[in-house]
Design a protein around this motif. Structure first.
Motif, short mmCIF file in Angstrom:
data_model
loop_
_atom_site.label_atom_id
_atom_site.label_comp_id
_atom_site.label_asym_id
_atom_site.label_seq_id
_atom_site.Cartn_x
_atom_site.Cartn_y
_atom_site.Cartn_z
N GLU A 245 35.25 28.70 38.57
CA GLU A 245 35.01 29.60 38.68
C GLU A 245 36.38 30.08 39.03
O GLU A 245 36.74 31.57 39.36
CB GLU A 245 33.89 30.31 39.34
N LEU A 246 37.46 30.50 39.90
CA LEU A 246 37.98 30.75 40.87
C LEU A 246 39.35 30.42 39.87
O LEU A 246 39.62 32.04 40.39
CB LEU A 246 38.01 29.94 42.84
N GLU A 247 39.59 29.06 39.49
CA GLU A 247 40.62 29.00 38.81
C GLU A 247 40.40 30.82 37.39
O GLU A 247 41.73 31.21 36.77
CB GLU A 247 40.45 27.96 38.09
N VAL A 248 39.74 31.15 37.15
CA VAL A 248 39.21 31.50 36.39
C VAL A 248 39.18 33.01 36.96
O VAL A 248 39.88 34.02 35.98
CB VAL A 248 37.52 31.54 35.40
N ALA A 249 39.13 33.49 37.75
CA ALA A 249 39.20 34.42 38.81
C ALA A 249 40.64 34.73 38.70
O ALA A 249 41.36 35.56 38.79
CB ALA A 249 38.24 34.59 39.59
N ARG A 256 49.35 31.82 40.57
CA ARG A 256 49.03 30.16 40.48
C ARG A 256 48.33 29.67 41.06
O ARG A 256 47.77 30.24 42.05
CB ARG A 256 51.05 30.19 41.56
N VAL A 257 48.33 28.52 40.52
CA VAL A 257 46.58 27.57 40.94
C VAL A 257 47.56 27.08 41.71
O VAL A 257 48.19 25.66 40.40
CB VAL A 257 45.77 28.16 40.11
N LEU A 258 46.93 25.13 43.26
CA LEU A 258 46.95 24.37 43.22
C LEU A 258 45.60 23.47 42.85
O LEU A 258 44.75 24.03 44.26
CB LEU A 258 47.92 24.90 44.58
#
Length: 300
Positions: A245-249, A256-258
């Motif tokens: 959910e957080l990655e989609v947001a 950038r997403v780790l």
């Protein structure tokens, strides 16, 4: 009159913008040890607290990212010095938070202090590892240099209240980013005490901001916040649905997403390497003319 002295209990507060506010909502929640014994009331941060932390982090970014790498290393080393002086406090808090013996908690605290020193040494070296001069067929210099991404939301590990926390926060600020940290929901006290150390260690206010409360409640508005540039999902490792959910947001403004890694939490005391140092760096490439190149070589 009794000679028995009443203990003065510590009031834990958030650390935002170099100050120690209570939660805007006025809410607190009980923090207990591994046996269910009450330890303290921790602030339960609200979405407004999260937004305030982002404002503070953005305000601090220019000065911190513009400081020399050598200066950032000095500041991180000062954090290690201050932690060494408060070692017994953190040993007690980590032992209570994680249900460990004092000997095991002491080993984790010592490792956390060493981790600050490790990253302090990398501040002025990481650019040499990931940057460089690129060969081109023409009269140009082509130089690549790393630059910090910006404001980074960090979901601290849920099961490692101090060593894991330091392991995810230190590399973010070592490379010139600023951080909004969501502490372990069940064991936030070492993180909140770390704020007191940071406030007295030459770290400019706003470079690190520490929130406590429900991870999902705080992470959702930060993942979609337009002034947050990156997010570390380590603290969502145990909740794949939340992490997704957080990655989609986060995709809304191309953060950038780790993502959580299998090695995270396996052994936080292991040599960290440079993965987290490079996770929130951008590469800037500059072309610069060298002048006309004739048969005899450069013109200067």
């Amino acid at each position: 009159m009794s000679d028995e002295r009443r203990r003065v209990f510590k009031t834990y507060k958030l650390y935002v913008g170099g100050k120690f506010p209570r939660s805007e909502s006025g809410r607190v929640y009980e923090v207990t040890d591994s046996k269910g014994k009450w330890l303290a009331n921790a602030p339960q941060s609200s979405r407004k607290d999260a937004r305030d932390a982002v404002v503070a982090a953005r305000k601090a970014f220019g000065g911190w990212s513009g400081a020399t790498a050598y200066n950032r290393g000095q500041v991180l080393y000062r954090v290690a010095e201050m932690l060494e002086g408060r070692r017994e406090q953190f040993v007690r808090e980590v032992a209570d938070a994680e249900g460990l013996s004092k000997a095991k908690a002491a080993a984790l605290v010592d490792a956390a202090v060493d981790r600050w020193v490790w990253y302090a040494g990398w501040t002025d070296k990481i650019g040499q590892v990931v940057g460089g001069a690129n060969p081109v067929a023409g009269p140009f210099f082509n130089l690549s240099t790393p630059e910090p991404t910006g404001v980074v939301t960090v979901l601290a590990p849920q099961d490692s209240s101090f060593l894991g926390l330091v392991s995810v926060v230190a590399p973010v600020i070592a490379t010139g980013n600023t951080a909004v940290v969501i502490a372990s929901a069940a064991a936030p006290l070492p993180a909140l005490s770390l704020g007191e150390v940071l406030a007295t260690s030459d770290l400019p206010g706003g470079v690190v901001n520490i929130l406590s409360g429900r991870t999902a409640e705080l992470a959702a508005p930060l993942a979609s916040h337009q002034d947050v540039n990156a997010i570390d999902l380590t603290g969502a490792a145990g909740d794949p649905a939340l992490a997704k959910e957080l990655e989609v947001a986060a995709a809304d403004n191309l953060k950038r997403v780790l993502r959580p890694q299998a090695v995270d939490g396996a052994d936080w005391s292991a040599q960290p390497g440079t993965r987290r140092l490079t996770a929130f760096l951008e590469t800037k490439t500059v072309w610069h003319p060298t002048g006309a190149l004739g048969a005899s070589g450069s013109s200067y």
